[in-house]
Design an enzyme around this catalytic site. Structure first.
Site, mmCIF file in Angstrom:
data_model
loop_
_atom_site.group_PDB
_atom_site.id
_atom_site.type_symbol
_atom_site.label_atom_id
_atom_site.label_comp_id
_atom_site.label_asym_id
_atom_site.label_seq_id
_atom_site.Cartn_x
_atom_site.Cartn_y
_atom_site.Cartn_z
ATOM 1 N N ASP A 13 0.835 -1.203 0.000
ATOM 2 C CA ASP A 13 0.000 0.000 0.000
ATOM 3 C C ASP A 13 0.869 1.251 0.000
ATOM 4 O OD1 ASP A 13 -2.330 1.429 0.011
ATOM 5 O OD2 ASP A 13 -2.770 1.145 2.145
ATOM 6 N N ASN A 15 1.712 3.281 -2.859
ATOM 7 C CA ASN A 15 2.461 3.671 -4.068
ATOM 8 C C ASN A 15 2.030 5.036 -4.593
ATOM 9 O OD1 ASN A 15 3.913 1.245 -4.140
ATOM 10 N ND2 ASN A 15 2.412 0.243 -5.438
ATOM 11 N N TRP A 18 2.781 7.936 -2.173
ATOM 12 C CA TRP A 18 4.233 8.158 -2.146
ATOM 13 C C TRP A 18 4.649 9.013 -3.341
ATOM 14 C CZ3 TRP A 18 8.036 6.664 -5.678
ATOM 15 C CH2 TRP A 18 9.364 6.747 -5.233
ATOM 16 N N HIS A 30 3.528 3.342 -8.721
ATOM 17 C CA HIS A 30 3.302 1.925 -9.012
ATOM 18 C C HIS A 30 4.525 1.307 -9.698
ATOM 19 C CE1 HIS A 30 -0.744 2.308 -7.648
ATOM 20 N NE2 HIS A 30 -1.141 3.070 -8.648
ATOM 21 N N LEU A 124 12.767 -19.394 -2.487
ATOM 22 C CA LEU A 124 11.611 -18.648 -2.002
ATOM 23 C C LEU A 124 10.364 -18.970 -2.817
ATOM 24 C CD1 LEU A 124 10.554 -16.285 -0.133
ATOM 25 C CD2 LEU A 124 11.037 -14.781 -2.074
#
Length: 242
Positions: A13, A15, A18, A30, A124
């Site tokens: 959350d 983007n 900012w 984004h 991962l």
């Protein structure tokens, strides 16, 4: 010794806000946020986190301005294309959850290719939620269960929590130990509602583009201060403070 959570879920959350704080268009945020995914994946792997699940695009995100949605779709598609090249390099397995039928055929093909190419990787486990909503996921699961009941593949007595979980998008994943949400909001936003039943929550004011390894370490440190048996916060002596 610090205990590292096996599975961390993150709501990405902040983007747009900012970017606006820097006098830039929301789509710039984004773009930077998408680039940060690789940074956080690397950090998670270095910390020993085995599963990382990221909320990239929700079923509600279609309600955003058309231009922003179109830019997000192009960005996600581009990210997956790049991810096909980097997954094997980093020994990373990648899955996508959500209702992908609404995505373009080309986008769906990229998802299938990425999942097939990375399926044998042992590092991962990255899961990306695209066009995902937990209520939608559970309704789809119940419809699938209903059809199996109707066709005699499942009986009423077979239905347990474990059975229901096996119909969810996350059937092959352990439930998250820790949920992180960036940028100051403190709500779940229709994310993994079933799977987060016993997870610890960590909220930070740091927006996603600025959420790097140090911020992830702080979240894991906070997780270690939780008493997983009884709830609450442990003091320095190990007893619980409510």
């Amino acid at each position: 010794m610090m205990k590292v959570p096996e599975h961390v879920a993150i709501i990405l959350d902040g983007n747009g806000r900012w970017a606006e704080s820097k006098g830039m268009p929301r789509n710039y945020g984004h773009t930077v946020g998408a680039k940060n995914v690789e940074t956080v994946c690397k950090a998670a792997d270095e910390l020993g986190i085995r599963y990382l699940t990221l909320y990239a695009f929700s079923t509600e995100n279609w309600n955003r301005p058309e231009g922003e949605v179109e830019a997000l779709m192009k960005l996600l598609e581009s990210y997956l294309k790049n991810c096909i090249r980097t997954a094997n390099k980093n020994n990373m397995r990648v899955r996508v959850i959500g209702e992908i039928g609404r995505l373009s055929p080309n986008f769906q093909e990229k998802i299938r290719n990425l999942q097939e190419i990375s399926a044998a990787n042992t590092g991962l486990n990255l899961t990306i939620a695209i066009n995902y909503g937990s209520r939608d996921e559970m309704i789809r699961a119940m419809k699938h269960m209903y059809m199996d009941l109707k066709e005699g593949k499942l009986s009423e007595n077979d239905i347990t929590e474990k059975t229901f979980s096996s119909y969810l998008d996350t059937a092959d994943l352990p439930d998250p130990d820790l949920l992180i949400r960036t940028s100051g909001e403190q709500r779940l936003s229709n994310y993994l509602l079933w799977q987060l039943a016993y997870s610890e929550f960590y909220f930070t004011d740091v927006p996603w583009p600025d959420f790097h390894k140090k911020e992830l370490e702080l979240a894991v440190e906070a997780y270690n201060k939780r008493d997983r048996r009884f709830g609450g916060i442990k003091d320095e002596g190990g007893t619980k403070n409510v």
